[in-house]
Design a protein around this motif. Structure first.
Motif, PDB file in Angstrom:
ATOM      1  N   PHE A   1       1.877   9.700  12.135  1.00  0.00           N
ATOM      2  CA  PHE A   1       1.578   9.432  10.946  1.00  0.00           C
ATOM      3  C   PHE A   1       2.157  10.644   9.997  1.00  0.00           C
ATOM      4  N   LYS A   2       2.558  10.538   8.718  1.00  0.00           N
ATOM      5  CA  LYS A   2       2.901  11.562   7.900  1.00  0.00           C
ATOM      6  C   LYS A   2       1.744  12.726   7.604  1.00  0.00           C
ATOM      7  N   GLN A   3       0.577  12.029   7.651  1.00  0.00           N
ATOM      8  CA  GLN A   3      -0.854  12.744   7.485  1.00  0.00           C
ATOM      9  C   GLN A   3      -1.523  12.872   9.020  1.00  0.00           C
TER      10      GLN A   3
ATOM     11  N   LEU B   1       0.957  -1.272  -0.036  1.00  0.00           N
ATOM     12  CA  LEU B   1       0.090   0.053  -0.172  1.00  0.00           C
ATOM     13  C   LEU B   1       0.819   1.034   0.065  1.00  0.00           C
ATOM     14  N   ALA B   2       1.783   1.348   0.582  1.00  0.00           N
ATOM     15  CA  ALA B   2       2.874   2.267   0.695  1.00  0.00           C
ATOM     16  C   ALA B   2       3.494   2.577  -0.631  1.00  0.00           C
ATOM     17  N   LEU B   3       3.551   1.641  -1.493  1.00  0.00           N
ATOM     18  CA  LEU B   3       4.027   1.856  -2.742  1.00  0.00           C
ATOM     19  C   LEU B   3       2.976   2.139  -3.865  1.00  0.00           C
ATOM     20  N   SER B   4       1.866   2.253  -3.416  1.00  0.00           N
ATOM     21  CA  SER B   4       0.721   2.243  -4.392  1.00  0.00           C
ATOM     22  C   SER B   4       0.331   3.760  -4.551  1.00  0.00           C
ATOM     23  N   ASP B   5       0.910   4.662  -3.660  1.00  0.00           N
ATOM     24  CA  ASP B   5       0.905   6.145  -3.856  1.00  0.00           C
ATOM     25  C   ASP B   5       1.985   6.641  -2.973  1.00  0.00           C
ATOM     26  N   VAL B   6       2.365   7.613  -3.416  1.00  0.00           N
ATOM     27  CA  VAL B   6       3.720   8.223  -2.870  1.00  0.00           C
ATOM     28  C   VAL B   6       3.514   8.632  -1.332  1.00  0.00           C
ATOM     29  N   ASP B   7       2.257   8.889  -0.933  1.00  0.00           N
ATOM     30  CA  ASP B   7       2.184   9.418   0.619  1.00  0.00           C
ATOM     31  C   ASP B   7       1.079   8.290   1.115  1.00  0.00           C
ATOM     32  N   GLN B   8       1.071   7.272   0.526  1.00  0.00           N
ATOM     33  CA  GLN B   8      -0.094   6.133   1.048  1.00  0.00           C
ATOM     34  C   GLN B   8       0.382   5.702   2.601  1.00  0.00           C
TER      35      GLN B   8
ATOM     36  N   ILE C   1      -9.169  12.096   4.057  1.00  0.00           N
ATOM     37  CA  ILE C   1      -7.989  11.325   4.119  1.00  0.00           C
ATOM     38  C   ILE C   1      -7.690  10.526   2.737  1.00  0.00           C
ATOM     39  N   PRO C   2      -7.850  11.243   1.728  1.00  0.00           N
ATOM     40  CA  PRO C   2      -7.574  10.207   0.595  1.00  0.00           C
ATOM     41  C   PRO C   2      -6.547   9.583   0.339  1.00  0.00           C
ATOM     42  N   THR C   3      -5.285  10.123   1.052  1.00  0.00           N
ATOM     43  CA  THR C   3      -4.256   9.286   0.817  1.00  0.00           C
ATOM     44  C   THR C   3      -3.661   8.299   1.990  1.00  0.00           C
ATOM     45  N   VAL C   4      -4.869   8.043   2.943  1.00  0.00           N
ATOM     46  CA  VAL C   4      -4.615   7.257   3.877  1.00  0.00           C
ATOM     47  C   VAL C   4      -5.960   6.041   3.580  1.00  0.00           C
TER      48      VAL C   4
END
Length: 337
Positions: free
Chosen positions: A307-309, A111-118, A145-148
């Motif tokens: 978390f980053k977000q 999941l972390a690779l599927s989006d830069v900030d996932q 939280i679209p990137t989570v």
């Protein structure tokens, strides 16, 4: 030269970690069975494991029997006080723990690779909260939280605390969390009033009742470890009363069904019976003289990394609280800061 025969009973466990054994068939093992088995092994008792997993005991036992059939060997020895592991069970426990951790790591890394900030947020909820606002939370998360990636885990409160301690969830909304619980940071969110739930009848049922009158009814409640039953017994003892608990069920749908059929009444949180109350299949009464109240906490591991977000996640968690307060209305009041 003929290939030596392979003992499938001994080799079956290795299918979990590797393939290619010349057995008759591969074992159809699933992750749910392994998670169930690990929890039973950790607590040493199928009944307790069923309570913590919020799974009906017969269904849990069936999953373990199917696992033993697939592996063609016994994993547990049952006795009056619980279960002990066989040698095969000890081997499975060791490897299942590693495998489940690998699966969690794989899911997080992919999941972390599927989006830069996932990022992945695993959030624990009690069944009553899930019934009230679970779908709304998923829709809110997509917007807020679209990137989570949000993963909701549904368990009873004490099961959520255990999941948090095992690192299976990042946050949880749980009731009655012990302040002295090591490694768990808690923040009070709201105080909720429990209700007396009865089957609907043609007769007019008052909106309120007393504890003594409610306790004249035969009841269905969850197990003794459930907070609602503990609160009920504590309140009843003050008046030298005793609840008439005719049925105990770890399945919330089963509890609701018994009440709808008129077999018993129950003390429940609003969310547990929300759909049946809205459709008129059940009727609720508030307890006037000795209200039963429980406190909801937002819990997380002590010193958990941010978390980053994190700011967006904090805003989302606050929106969860607001939705829950709106759903409960006069049955809840905000506490804490």
């Amino acid at each position: 030269m003929a290939t030596p025969a392979v003992d499938c009973r001994a080799a079956a466990l290795d299918i979990i970690m590797r393939t290619g054994e010349p057995c008759r068939r591969e074992a159809a093992i699933n992750l749910r069975q392994l998670r169930y088995f690990v929890r039973i092994a950790e607590v040493g008792n199928i009944t307790k494991a069923a309570e913590e997993l919020n799974v009906a005991q017969p269904a849990l036992g069936l999953q373990i029997r199917q696992l033993e059939q697939e592996l063609q060997t016994g994993l547990l020895v049952r006795h009056s006080r619980g279960v002990v592991l066989t040698e095969a069970g000890k081997l499975l426990l060791e490897r299942a723990r590693r495998l489940l951790q690998d699966v969690d790591d794989i899911r997080r890394d992919v999941l972390a690779l599927s989006d830069v900030d996932q990022e992945v947020l695993s959030l624990g909820l009690t069944p009553s909260i899930m019934l009230q606002i679970g779908p709304d939370m998923l829709l809110d998360a997509k917007n807020m939280i679209p990137t989570v990636s949000l993963s909701l885990v549904e368990e009873l409160s004490y099961g959520l605390v255990l999941s948090l301690e095992r690192g299976e969830v990042n946050y949880a909304f749980a009731y009655g969390v012990d302040q002295a619980r090591p490694g768990v940071e808690r923040r009070p969110i709201l105080e909720e009033e429990l209700l007396f739930i009865r089957p609907a009848t043609d007769a007019v049922i008052p909106e309120t009742t007393t504890l003594a009158e409610a306790l004249t009814h035969e009841l269905v409640q969850a197990g003794e470890r459930d907070m609602v039953q503990q609160l009920l017994r504590t309140a009843a003892e003050k008046f030298s009363l005793s609840p008439r608990i005719l049925y105990e069920a770890q399945s919330i749908p089963a509890m609701r069904t018994l009440v709808v059929r008129g077999a018993a009444a129950s003390f429940m949180p609003y969310g547990t019976a929300v759909e049946e109350l809205r459709t008129g299949k059940l009727v609720m009464q508030r307890i006037t003289d000795v209200p039963l109240r429980r406190t909801l906490y937002l819990i997380k591991p002590t010193n958990a990394p941010a978390f980053k977000q994190q700011d967006a996640i904090d805003s989302f968690l606050e929106s969860v609280v607001q939705r829950l307060l709106e759903s409960l209305g006069a049955l809840a009041r905000r506490v804490g800061t």
